[in-house]
Enzyme design. Structure first.
Site, PDB file in Angstrom:
ATOM      1  N   HIS A  36       0.647  -1.174  -0.034  1.00 45.39           N
ATOM      2  CA  HIS A  36      -0.026  -0.094  -0.026  1.00 45.39           C
ATOM      3  C   HIS A  36       0.809   1.304   0.054  1.00 45.39           C
ATOM      4  O   HIS A  36       0.379   2.335   0.198  1.00 45.39           O
ATOM      5  CB  HIS A  36      -1.024  -0.280   1.226  1.00 45.39           C
ATOM      6  CG  HIS A  36      -1.720  -1.277   0.867  1.00 45.39           C
ATOM      7  ND1 HIS A  36      -3.312  -0.574   0.628  1.00 45.39           N
ATOM      8  CD2 HIS A  36      -2.138  -2.357   1.119  1.00 45.39           C
ATOM      9  CE1 HIS A  36      -4.089  -1.753   0.354  1.00 45.39           C
ATOM     10  NE2 HIS A  36      -3.521  -2.581   0.717  1.00 45.39           N
ATOM     11  N   LEU A 121      -3.210 -11.637  -7.495  1.00 50.56           N
ATOM     12  CA  LEU A 121      -1.802 -11.668  -8.320  1.00 50.56           C
ATOM     13  C   LEU A 121      -2.008 -10.853  -9.527  1.00 50.56           C
ATOM     14  O   LEU A 121      -1.201 -11.146 -10.474  1.00 50.56           O
ATOM     15  CB  LEU A 121      -1.688 -13.230  -8.655  1.00 50.56           C
ATOM     16  CG  LEU A 121      -1.648 -14.037  -7.420  1.00 50.56           C
ATOM     17  CD1 LEU A 121      -1.456 -15.585  -7.873  1.00 50.56           C
ATOM     18  CD2 LEU A 121      -0.283 -13.744  -6.587  1.00 50.56           C
ATOM     19  N   ASP A 168       0.955  -2.584 -10.193  1.00 53.71           N
ATOM     20  CA  ASP A 168       0.390  -3.792 -11.003  1.00 53.71           C
ATOM     21  C   ASP A 168       0.763  -3.918 -12.294  1.00 53.71           C
ATOM     22  O   ASP A 168       1.230  -4.617 -13.132  1.00 53.71           O
ATOM     23  CB  ASP A 168      -0.779  -4.071 -10.784  1.00 53.71           C
ATOM     24  CG  ASP A 168      -1.222  -4.233  -9.235  1.00 53.71           C
ATOM     25  OD1 ASP A 168      -0.346  -4.211  -8.242  1.00 53.71           O
ATOM     26  OD2 ASP A 168      -2.333  -4.404  -8.562  1.00 53.71           O
ATOM     27  N   TYR A 217     -10.296  -0.986  -0.301  1.00 57.54           N
ATOM     28  CA  TYR A 217      -9.455  -0.712  -0.782  1.00 57.54           C
ATOM     29  C   TYR A 217      -9.218   1.285  -0.953  1.00 57.54           C
ATOM     30  O   TYR A 217      -8.399   1.941  -0.432  1.00 57.54           O
ATOM     31  CB  TYR A 217      -8.941  -0.949  -2.124  1.00 57.54           C
ATOM     32  CG  TYR A 217      -7.702  -0.622  -2.665  1.00 57.54           C
ATOM     33  CD1 TYR A 217      -6.157  -1.213  -2.720  1.00 57.54           C
ATOM     34  CD2 TYR A 217      -7.407   0.373  -3.444  1.00 57.54           C
ATOM     35  CE1 TYR A 217      -5.249  -0.928  -3.230  1.00 57.54           C
ATOM     36  CE2 TYR A 217      -6.255   0.984  -4.176  1.00 57.54           C
ATOM     37  CZ  TYR A 217      -5.088  -0.139  -3.814  1.00 57.54           C
ATOM     38  OH  TYR A 217      -4.042   0.655  -4.466  1.00 57.54           O
TER      39      TYR A 217
HETATM   40  C1  GLA Z   1      -3.249  -3.483  -5.416  1.00 57.19           C
HETATM   41  C2  GLA Z   1      -3.107  -2.357  -6.062  1.00 57.19           C
HETATM   42  C3  GLA Z   1      -1.852  -1.880  -6.035  1.00 57.19           C
HETATM   43  C4  GLA Z   1      -1.180  -1.599  -4.609  1.00 57.19           C
HETATM   44  C5  GLA Z   1      -1.591  -3.066  -3.907  1.00 57.19           C
HETATM   45  C6  GLA Z   1      -1.250  -2.815  -2.262  1.00 57.19           C
HETATM   46  O1  GLA Z   1      -2.606  -4.668  -5.971  1.00 57.19           O
HETATM   47  O2  GLA Z   1      -3.586  -2.490  -7.425  1.00 57.19           O
HETATM   48  O3  GLA Z   1      -1.511  -0.441  -6.834  1.00 57.19           O
HETATM   49  O4  GLA Z   1      -1.645  -0.709  -4.084  1.00 57.19           O
HETATM   50  O5  GLA Z   1      -2.905  -3.333  -3.832  1.00 57.19           O
HETATM   51  O6  GLA Z   1       0.078  -2.558  -2.282  1.00 57.19           O
END
Ligand code: GLA
Length: 378
Positions: A36, A121, A168, A217
């Site tokens: 995060h 993932l 990601d 989130y």
């Molecule tokens: C998800 C989001 C990422 C990141 C992670 C937590 O995968 O898509 O951008 O914030 O959570 O690290």
């Protein structure tokens, strides 16, 4: 096991009775540490993995995009006019929207994937990047991985509605086989570090999935923004350990805890990158384990199943550290495991987790892989 590219090409031939013009792939990812932190302009240490999404496609002479996939109903949309709906096609639509649909032309194709869906993932980032690569290749444009990641990220935020960071999409576009990437999410600097070969990263799927991840989130993100505002700064990246000792008196305890996690996690991520460079796998493992505790206690994004899985992993042979990966709330954790102990680690973690009855575990080692690429083109 047949590769996703082969399966996509084979399914394409069956469906369209011809060979695809292009087959592309984009990988999923795990994040070793830096939970995060990306949307706080911080540091992350992800790697693309050898689980990926493939699309086999050919151009159409009209403006229709037609997608077929083994597990989901076929779906189609018209680039000239499309609306927001729900379902897996939204990722492809979002990419078209972010790329500028008036400049694109239609195609039809088959999507396959070896990434477990909704398991943290990054199956969605992989689908976005694979879609972007099909559009780019069929319109004979230059593929710029960082630009593609930004476009896919825009799709996720602006079309799908998850206010995520860029990690990601960036790692799915830019990963390097054998390497993890230290990414500075403030200026997008990438530092590629080769993974030590005496350890493996093992994916620990708890078998749990959660629908409400998006709202939780987005709430964490708002709390981080509230913390930054409270400290009078633009982003938590600029907060120091010392600042945390003198918080504004009106700051809510929960918000201060979010800030504390981010500041310490940024430092842990830099330390972890150094540990990779130093080939100090034990230190890397300890940092990964600390990250989980902080995500659980200060950032509140773990779950009983994720905690049980991490505990099961930590008690199994060869485990140097384990933590939840991705957004959290459900899905996968990861463990750093001594190469020589991987087989017994997998067996023991599975049986330890199973007795907790949280879900059916799926545990497999993964390897750092290259980012999105065109596999065949004619
Ligand atoms: C998800 C989001 C990422 C990141 C992670 C937590 O995968 O898509 O951008 O914030 O959570 O690290």
């Amino acid at each position: 096991m047949e590769s996703p590219e082969d399966r996509a090409a084979e399914a394409f031939r069956k469906l369209f009775r011809s060979n695809p013009d292009v087959v592309v792939q984009a990988p999923g990812r795990v994040n070793l540490i830096g939970g995060h932190t990306d949307y706080n302009e911080g540091f992350v240490l992800p790697m693309a993995i050898d689980r990926r999404t493939a699309i086999a496609a050919r151009p159409r002479s009209d403006s229709i995009v037609l997608l077929s996939s083994g597990g989901f109903p076929d779906t189609a949309f018209d680039l000239k006019s499309f609306a927001r709906e729900t379902g897996w096609a939204e990722y492809a639509k979002g990419v078209a929207w972010a790329m500028g649909p008036e400049s694109l032309s239609g195609w039809e194709g088959v999507v396959t994937s070896s990434i477990p869906l909704g398991a943290s993932l990054s199956s969605s980032a992989a689908l976005e990047l694979a879609t972007a690569l099909v559009f780019t290749t069929l319109s004979e444009r230059e593929w710029d991985p960082v630009l593609a990641a930004r476009t896919a990220h825009q799709a996720e935020v602006g079309w799908v509605g998850v206010n995520s960071g860029i990690m990601d999409q960036l790692i799915s576009a830019c990963g390097h086989a054998g390497h993890v990437t230290l990414l500075d999410c403030r200026d997008m600097t990438q530092t590629s570090l080769s993974m030590p070969d005496d350890v493996r990263v093992v994916v620990l799927d708890t078998g749990t999935r959660r629908e409400l991840t998006t709202s939780d989130y987005n709430e964490r993100r708002r709390e981080c923004e509230e913390a930054a505002r409270g400290f009078g700064i633009g982003s938590l990246r600029d907060l120091s350990m010392g600042d945390l000792d003198n918080p504004p008196s009106e700051m809510r305890e929960v918000v201060l805890n979010r800030a504390r996690h981010i500041v310490e996690e940024n430092q842990r991520t830099l330390d972890a990158a150094q540990a990779v460079a130093d080939r100090d796998s034990e230190r890397l493992g300890r940092l990964i384990a600390q990250s989980h505790v902080s995500l659980r206690d200060r950032f509140s994004v773990s779950s009983n199943a994720l905690d049980a899985m991490v505990e099961a992993a930590m008690a199994s042979p060869g485990c140097l550290g384990a933590r939840m990966t991705g957004a959290g709330f459900a899905g996968c954790a990861i463990a750093l495991v001594e190469q020589d102990n991987v087989a017994s680690f997998v067996r023991e973690t599975e049986s330890r987790y199973r007795v907790t009855s949280h879900g059916e575990p799926t545990i497999f080692p993964c390897a750092p892989a290259d980012g999105a690429s065109v596999r065949t083109r004619r």
